[in-house]
Design a protein around this motif. Structure first.
Motif, PDB file in Angstrom:
ATOM      1  N   ILE A   1       0.930  -1.168  -0.010  1.00 30.65           N
ATOM      2  CA  ILE A   1       0.047  -0.160  -0.016  1.00 30.65           C
ATOM      3  C   ILE A   1       1.108   1.072  -0.027  1.00 30.65           C
ATOM      4  O   ILE A   1       1.898   1.378   0.920  1.00 30.65           O
ATOM      5  N   THR A   2       0.736   2.057  -0.851  1.00 31.71           N
ATOM      6  CA  THR A   2       1.329   3.515  -0.797  1.00 31.71           C
ATOM      7  C   THR A   2       0.582   4.505  -0.680  1.00 31.71           C
ATOM      8  O   THR A   2      -1.032   4.614  -0.973  1.00 31.71           O
ATOM      9  N   GLY A   3       0.824   5.462  -0.117  1.00 32.42           N
ATOM     10  CA  GLY A   3       0.216   6.860   0.007  1.00 32.42           C
ATOM     11  C   GLY A   3      -0.867   6.740   1.373  1.00 32.42           C
ATOM     12  O   GLY A   3      -1.562   7.634   1.355  1.00 32.42           O
ATOM     13  N   GLY A   4      -0.786   5.811   2.195  1.00 32.05           N
ATOM     14  CA  GLY A   4      -1.406   5.771   3.316  1.00 32.05           C
ATOM     15  C   GLY A   4      -2.923   5.410   3.031  1.00 32.05           C
ATOM     16  O   GLY A   4      -3.828   5.465   3.992  1.00 32.05           O
ATOM     17  N   ILE A   5      -3.095   4.986   2.059  1.00 32.49           N
ATOM     18  CA  ILE A   5      -4.664   4.299   1.694  1.00 32.49           C
ATOM     19  C   ILE A   5      -5.047   3.504   2.880  1.00 32.49           C
ATOM     20  O   ILE A   5      -4.520   2.538   3.105  1.00 32.49           O
ATOM     21  N   THR A   6      -6.321   3.780   3.079  1.00 34.37           N
ATOM     22  CA  THR A   6      -7.096   2.732   4.100  1.00 34.37           C
ATOM     23  C   THR A   6      -8.105   2.010   3.608  1.00 34.37           C
ATOM     24  O   THR A   6      -8.724   2.661   2.481  1.00 34.37           O
TER      25      THR A   6
END
Length: 158
Positions: free
Chosen positions: A34-39
């Motif tokens: 996961i990149t960019g802190g996606i939840t």
């Protein structure tokens, strides 16, 4: 797996990935990088991946990798793991100043800007003081001629 290996969505939506394979199969998936802190991504099973993914940024995209593994319905043979990358675009925020003061009979000439390249639409909210000339619209500049019928009190347009 025969599903496309890339999907692009907006923050706050699900990718609605319909999993398909070369033979009738059931599916399981795990979350990879996961990149960019996606939840919102989690491991699962089923024929559709449709978890609501949220991008905390208002200026940069992030990604989630789902690693899907098919298991043939006949014979229960497991297929090769297959990576599907979901790009989650950010939700832009308006960066234009939120107040402008003008004289009656002129336009506010508001240049609309946002945290990322965007198109704009607007609706007219509350009007005080009987101001006329405001209307809903689209574009990168709000510059409608606004008229105040009073010669003693200011009015506002949202």
């Amino acid at each position: 797996v025969t599903t496309a290996n890339t999907v692009t969505i907006c923050s706050g939506t699900g990718p609605n990935i319909a999993l398909t394979a070369s033979t009738p199969s059931s599916f399981s998936w795990t979350v990879g990088t996961i990149t960019g802190g996606i939840t919102g991504a989690s491991n699962g099973t089923g024929s559709t991946i449709n978890q609501t993914l949220t991008n905390p940024s208002n200026s940069a995209a992030g990604t989630v990798q789902y690693i899907a593994t098919p298991t043939a319905t006949t014979g229960s043979c497991a297929g090769e793991p297959y990576t599907i990358t979901v790009t989650v675009n950010p939700t832009p925020t308006v960066t234009t100043a939120n107040t402008v003061t003008i004289c009656s009979g002129t336009g506010p000439n508001i240049a609309l800007t946002a945290s990322i390249s965007s198109s704009f639409s607007w609706t007219v909210g509350t009007i005080t003081g009987g101001i006329t000339g405001a209307s809903n619209g689209t574009g990168s500049t709000i510059n409608q001629t606004l008229t105040n019928p009073s010669n003693s009190a200011a009015g506002t347009v949202q």
